[in-house]
Design an enzyme around this catalytic site. Structure first.
Site, short mmCIF file in Angstrom:
data_model
loop_
_atom_site.label_atom_id
_atom_site.label_comp_id
_atom_site.label_asym_id
_atom_site.label_seq_id
_atom_site.Cartn_x
_atom_site.Cartn_y
_atom_site.Cartn_z
N GLU A 122 -1.88 7.43 2.23
CA GLU A 122 -0.55 8.02 2.06
C GLU A 122 -0.37 9.24 2.96
OE1 GLU A 122 0.78 6.85 -2.45
OE2 GLU A 122 -0.82 8.32 -2.26
N GLU A 142 -5.07 1.04 -4.75
CA GLU A 142 -4.81 1.40 -6.14
C GLU A 142 -4.75 0.21 -7.10
OE1 GLU A 142 -3.24 4.98 -3.83
OE2 GLU A 142 -3.42 2.81 -3.55
#
Length: 268
Positions: A122, A142
């Site tokens: 990210e 994730e």
């Protein structure tokens, strides 16, 4: 004039030298994973740099050779939150204070030296230029631990690379190498690990060759207008744009071209 500032707080370092800021996440025992303290420190760094007109480029990386960052520190107490509690506590600027940040008008180069996973990926998505070692690995992993890339990962990835490529990563949580990510358009340059610093420096030098006011205007115009059509975006009188149009840099650029010499940028 050469200036140098060195700070070390909570395992994140900031160095400012020759108008370039270098931010290093140094938590090698957890592959440079970010806990709450490091997150706060990173936010503080970006806020500091936003107020410093002398900084013309930022390089962010991870310490050591194994990882850029593997994201949230899964050993920290913060991950004991439920999914809803975590969602409610998300940083408005995204992971590392960077992945969704729109107020930093300085070019950010991600120097990816190893794993860039989860929140680490990210942060890469929050950078403007990505230079990676050929051993680097990227991924929003994730879903493989029952989580979601909510700090900019899901929404940024589908805007940065083709839809099917993005979904192929998001729906599987798989990792991809630097060369594959370059083919998707996320990575600008892939080099052997021993050539990573030289490659990053080449990009920095090219930024520094440009007028500081022009570079800031470009960054601000891009980050502030992505929700608009090109025609609508062109009509906005953004502060950095107006400053660049009426700057000493603008006059110096024309003079240097006419006099057939390299420009000496006033930076204002």
């Amino acid at each position: 004039m050469t200036t140098s500032v060195d700070e070390r707080v909570d395992t994140v370092t900031l160095t400012i030298k020759n108008n370039v800021a270098t931010v290093v996440i140094d938590r090698q025992h957890v592959l440079n994973a970010v806990d709450a303290t490091a997150q706060a420190r990173l936010n503080g760094i970006w806020e500091q740099l936003e107020k410093d007109p002398t900084v013309r480029a930022v390089v962010i990386t991870g310490a050591g050779s194994r990882a850029f960052s593997v994201g949230a520190d899964m050993s920290a107490s913060a991950v004991d939150k439920t999914g809803l509690e975590y969602w409610a506590s998300l940083d408005p600027h995204g992971f590392g204070g960077l992945s969704l940040r729109t107020s930093l008008d300085i070019p950010v180069i991600a120097r990816v030296n190893g794993y860039a996973l989860g929140g680490g990926m990210e942060m890469v998505l929050g950078a403007d230029i990505v230079v990676a070692a050929d051993t680097a690995q990227f991924g929003l992993t994730e879903p493989r631990v029952g989580r979601l890339a909510l700090d900019g990962g899901i929404h940024q990835l589908v805007r940065r690379i083709p839809y099917t490529q993005a979904m192929g990563m998001l729906l599987t949580g798989r990792k991809a190498g630097a060369t594959e990510m370059q083919s998707m358009g996320l990575v600008n340059e892939v080099v052997p690990a021993e050539e990573l610093d030289a490659a990053v420096q080449r990009w920095v030098d090219q930024i520094l060759a440009c007028a500081p006011t022009s570079v800031r205007a470009v960054k601000q115009m891009v980050t502030q207008t992505t929700h608009l059509t090109a025609k609508e975006a062109r009509g906005l009188r953004l502060p950095a744009l107006m400053a660049a149009l009426d700057s000493e840099d603008s006059a110096e650029g024309v003079r240097a071209f006419q006099e057939k010499r390299p420009p000496v940028w006033p930076g204002s």
